[in-house]
Design a protein around this motif. Structure first.
Motif, PDB file in Angstrom:
ATOM      1  N   SER A 197      54.436  31.292  24.591  1.00  0.00           N
ATOM      2  CA  SER A 197      54.636  32.671  24.125  1.00  0.00           C
ATOM      3  C   SER A 197      55.949  33.313  24.548  1.00  0.00           C
ATOM      4  N   HIS A 198      56.686  32.634  25.452  1.00  0.00           N
ATOM      5  CA  HIS A 198      57.907  33.204  26.016  1.00  0.00           C
ATOM      6  C   HIS A 198      57.644  34.545  26.710  1.00  0.00           C
ATOM      7  N   ILE A 238      45.742  33.640  23.154  1.00  0.00           N
ATOM      8  CA  ILE A 238      47.094  33.154  22.843  1.00  0.00           C
ATOM      9  C   ILE A 238      47.168  31.637  23.014  1.00  0.00           C
ATOM     10  N   SER A 269      47.952  28.778  20.218  1.00  0.00           N
ATOM     11  CA  SER A 269      49.152  27.940  20.359  1.00  0.00           C
ATOM     12  C   SER A 269      48.789  26.459  20.416  1.00  0.00           C
ATOM     13  N   CYS A 281      53.451  42.786  26.402  1.00  0.00           N
ATOM     14  CA  CYS A 281      53.716  41.610  25.565  1.00  0.00           C
ATOM     15  C   CYS A 281      52.464  40.747  25.414  1.00  0.00           C
ATOM     16  N   ALA A 308      50.920  40.153  21.795  1.00  0.00           N
ATOM     17  CA  ALA A 308      50.796  38.775  21.312  1.00  0.00           C
ATOM     18  C   ALA A 308      49.351  38.452  20.968  1.00  0.00           C
ATOM     19  N   SER A 309      48.405  38.958  21.762  1.00  0.00           N
ATOM     20  CA  SER A 309      46.979  38.728  21.480  1.00  0.00           C
ATOM     21  C   SER A 309      46.597  39.343  20.141  1.00  0.00           C
ATOM     22  N   CYS A 361      48.149  37.199  17.314  1.00  0.00           N
ATOM     23  CA  CYS A 361      47.651  35.823  17.221  1.00  0.00           C
ATOM     24  C   CYS A 361      46.226  35.753  16.685  1.00  0.00           C
TER      25      CYS A 361
END
Length: 704
Positions: free
Chosen positions: A138-139, A190, A194, A244, A248-249, A252
């Motif tokens: 996820s960076h 996440i 991924s 973040c 992201a969650s 995603c």
């Protein structure tokens, strides 16, 4: 594989029946993931705990909850047992074989759902490696000093590992649905996405991280939703990595949900995604319902609060408890977000109105908000001791009086009332009266505060001058601890306390849902909320005249702070003007709204979210018509027939009213007839996707 239409949710006291495309649950496994599973640290605990029964009824043995392991919670809330599913058992064994502690059992709440608990500390040695994997996926980097974020990453990594091992065991069938609550569970979602695990994912935000921080800083939040530099604001508050993870969650997940329309608007700007479904929070109404005895419970619990008030105001009890109303505010100590600032200002104005109009009504207001304390206030404990001493004295004199009266009647004599009490009795009573004298005013707090000089509530009380003086018609009591039946001061559970009060006041500025007014509603207690709370917006959508049903909604979005405070003051003053009969009628109406908040009704939104997630994750197996989602027919409670059509008619011009007025009200009102009329007049369908559009933001909006 098309979903079969077969399941129907039973109509609740007139609520419309609703059919939904039932899932083949025997071919599915449902996991709900949250930091609050068996771990009471916030409102999400209430959501999961109360929803478990209705979810278990639908999913049976295929429903599991995933949470963190804490030894104390495990010992007191979980009954250890073996997993009924061999694939779940094998996945746990693999993780245990790699040095991770995993526990399984039944959560001892209604429904007894299965829980899988991961010991965070046993897997902490993997933290650096998992941080690297999370960065690759996820960076997002997590600083070493943020323990909560580190624990969330460990928990998420364990969850993703478990779901991978489980999906490997199951191969293609049954399919897995994983529902993640809040950012602490987000890393697991996440990582699942991924790693391309065959899992249908749902993410629910109950309140955005940044929204809570910004509102706590008294920023004009709702007026500037589209003007915030999100990254800068998160960075300035040193929560950028958490933000973040949350964002992201959200992006995603197959399906993103929030708990209210006001939070949906917030998420659109803060997290840059529109929720797919709004899933309002419900309650297990059975837990709170007292059948037709809730009015009697109110009287019983009110009597216990009156006993506390007798002790707390000893020496200053020059007001009638029969004409005393009990208001309260409860929740986290967020002075501005929870609206305690506006409530105190409104109480000052209410005190002025009651004194000017020479009202004989007294209002005692409780602030139940936990804060740092050293111990109980000595003066408060002394008051309860004096009250008990007076009670014992009165009983001893009563026994002697009764015995002499009994003997005189046996002799056929009318006793001489001047002789029936001797000098000793009079001395005892005089000493009891002198013991109630006090030189100081009744305390405004029941505890010794750790930081008294900087406490926001106490400082505001000092500014507005509400010191519980004899001339004050509004009295204030700050109880900076959660209520408990074992307390030596106010031995009542929260539910008993709420039932004994007359009005709950929650003028919140930031409240994604609002369980406190919802709990008042299902117990038949009127409440004040705002149009910035999820609960307030929900009631505006479903009830034609909320105030007639005991739900007073303060406009904090389109009015200035002063105008909102005046509106709140008018609500409180109008409530004080009601007769006892009018309050009883209103409580009956309020209690009838409880069906609106039942999980048996609101659980349908979660069902739809799961259907939608499956159709997006496994489109070749599960179909759902994109333009014709399963409808959730709603309804709208009409204005009660016994309420006059004009608001002006329903308000009294003064706090006093004639006995004839009350008698007329009795003749006009028939509870059963009105309830039946409500059930027949339900109208205005409310579809699951037909969420009413928010008012467009106007230049006249204010931060207040």
């Amino acid at each position: 594989m098309p979903l079969v239409r077969s399941m129907s949710v039973t109509s609740l006291n007139g609520l419309p029946q609703w059919e939904d495309e039932d899932l083949p649950v025997e071919d599915l496994l449902l996991f709900e993931v949250a930091w609050e599973v068996t771990n009471k640290v916030g409102g999400i605990y209430t959501v999961i705990q109360t929803k478990a029964k209705i979810t278990l009824d639908e999913w049976g043995e295929n429903y599991f909850l995933i949470g963190p392991y804490f030894e104390h919670n495990m010992k007191t809330q979980v009954e250890v047992c073996e997993p009924p599913n061999t694939a779940v058992n094998k996945a746990m064994d693999i993780m245990r074989g790699n040095g991770c502690q995993v526990y399984f059992g039944r959560w001892l709440i209604e429904g007894n759902p299965y829980v899988v608990l991961f010991d965070i500390s046993s897997a902490a040695w993997n933290l650096d490696r998992w941080k690297g994997e999370f960065w690759d996926a996820s960076h997002i980097g997590i600083p070493y000093h943020d323990r909560e974020a580190n624990d969330a990453l460990i928990f998420g990594s364990l969850t993703a590992w478990f779901l991978k091992e489980l999906s490997d065991q199951l191969e293609d069938k049954p399919n897995i649905i994983a529902h993640f609550h809040e950012w602490q569970a987000g890393p697991g979602l996440i990582l699942c996405r991924s790693r391309k695990l065959p899992v249908a994912t749902i993410f629910t935000t109950h309140a955005t991280l940044l929204g809570r921080y910004l509102c706590a800083a008294s920023i004009d939040f709702y007026n500037h939703l589209d003007h915030f530099d999100i990254d800068k604001e998160a960075g300035d508050r040193q929560i950028y990595h958490r933000y973040c993870m949350e964002r992201a969650s959200v992006h995603c997940s197959h399906v993103f949900t929030t708990v209210s329309q006001i939070t949906a608007t917030e998420a659109e700007h803060m997290l840059k995604r529109n929720p797919d479904v709004v899933t309002p929070n419900g309650l297990n109404i059975k837990k709170f319902s007292a059948m037709h005895e809730f009015q009697n419970l109110h009287a019983t619990c009110k009597a216990r609060i009156q006993e506390f008030v007798r002790g707390h105001f000893y020496g200053h009890l020059d007001f009638s408890l029969e004409k005393t109303l009990f208001f309260f505010i409860a929740g986290r100590y967020e002075f501005s977000n929870k609206g305690a600032d506006m409530f105190l200002e409104a109480l000052s104005r209410l005190n002025f109105l009651l004194r000017v109009h020479k009202s004989d009504v007294t209002v005692v207001v409780f602030f139940i908000m936990p804060a740092g304390t050293n111990n109980f206030n000595v003066e408060t404990l002394k008051g309860q001791a004096i009250r008990k001493q007076l009670w014992d004295t009165a009983h001893s004199v009563k026994e002697k009086f009764g015995k002499k009266l009994y003997e005189a009647l046996l002799r056929g004599e009318i006793p001489d009332m001047n002789k029936i009490l001797d000098r000793d009795d009079l001395t005892i009573m005089k000493r009891a009266i002198y013991s109630t004298q006090r030189q100081s005013l009744p305390p405004v707090t029941t505890h010794n505060m750790v930081d008294d000089s900087n406490d926001p509530i106490l400082n505001t009380i000092r500014r507005i001058g509400l010191f519980n003086g004899r001339t004050d018609r509004v009295k204030v009591i700050l109880h900076p601890e959660f209520l408990s039946s074992t307390s030596p001061l106010l031995p009542m559970d929260y539910e008993e306390f709420v039932r004994g009060c007359h009005l709950g006041v929650f003028p919140s500025y930031y409240e994604p849902w609002g369980y406190t007014p919802a709990e008042c509603t299902v117990m038949g207690i009127p409440s004040v909320t705002t149009n910035l709370s999820g609960f307030g917006c929900f009631m505006q959508e479903h009830v034609a005249d909320p105030a007639a049903y005991g739900i007073y909604i303060v406009d904090r979005r389109y009015r200035s702070p002063d105008e909102s405070c005046n509106q709140l003051t008018q609500f409180l003053y109008g409530f004080c003007q009601q007769s006892r009969r009018q309050r009883i009628v209103q409580r009956n109406r309020t209690e009838r709204l409880s069906d609106l908040l039942d999980w048996r009704y609101l659980g349908r939104y979660y069902m739809h979210a799961r259907h939608l997630a499956l159709s997006r994750a496994f489109p070749e197996k599960f179909e759902m018509e994109p333009n014709a989602p399963p409808k959730t027919e709603g309804f709208r409670f009409p204005r009660p027939s016994s309420v006059p059509p004009s608001p002006a008619v329903s308000q009294h011009n003064s706090p006093h009213q004639s006995d004839e007025e009350v008698e007329d009200e009795d003749e006009r009102y028939d509870e059963e007839e009105e309830a039946e009329r409500d059930r027949q007049n339900i109208k205005s369908p409310f579809g699951i996707n037909a969420v009413p559009q928010e008012k467009k933001k106007q230049h006249g909006e204010y931060r207040n």
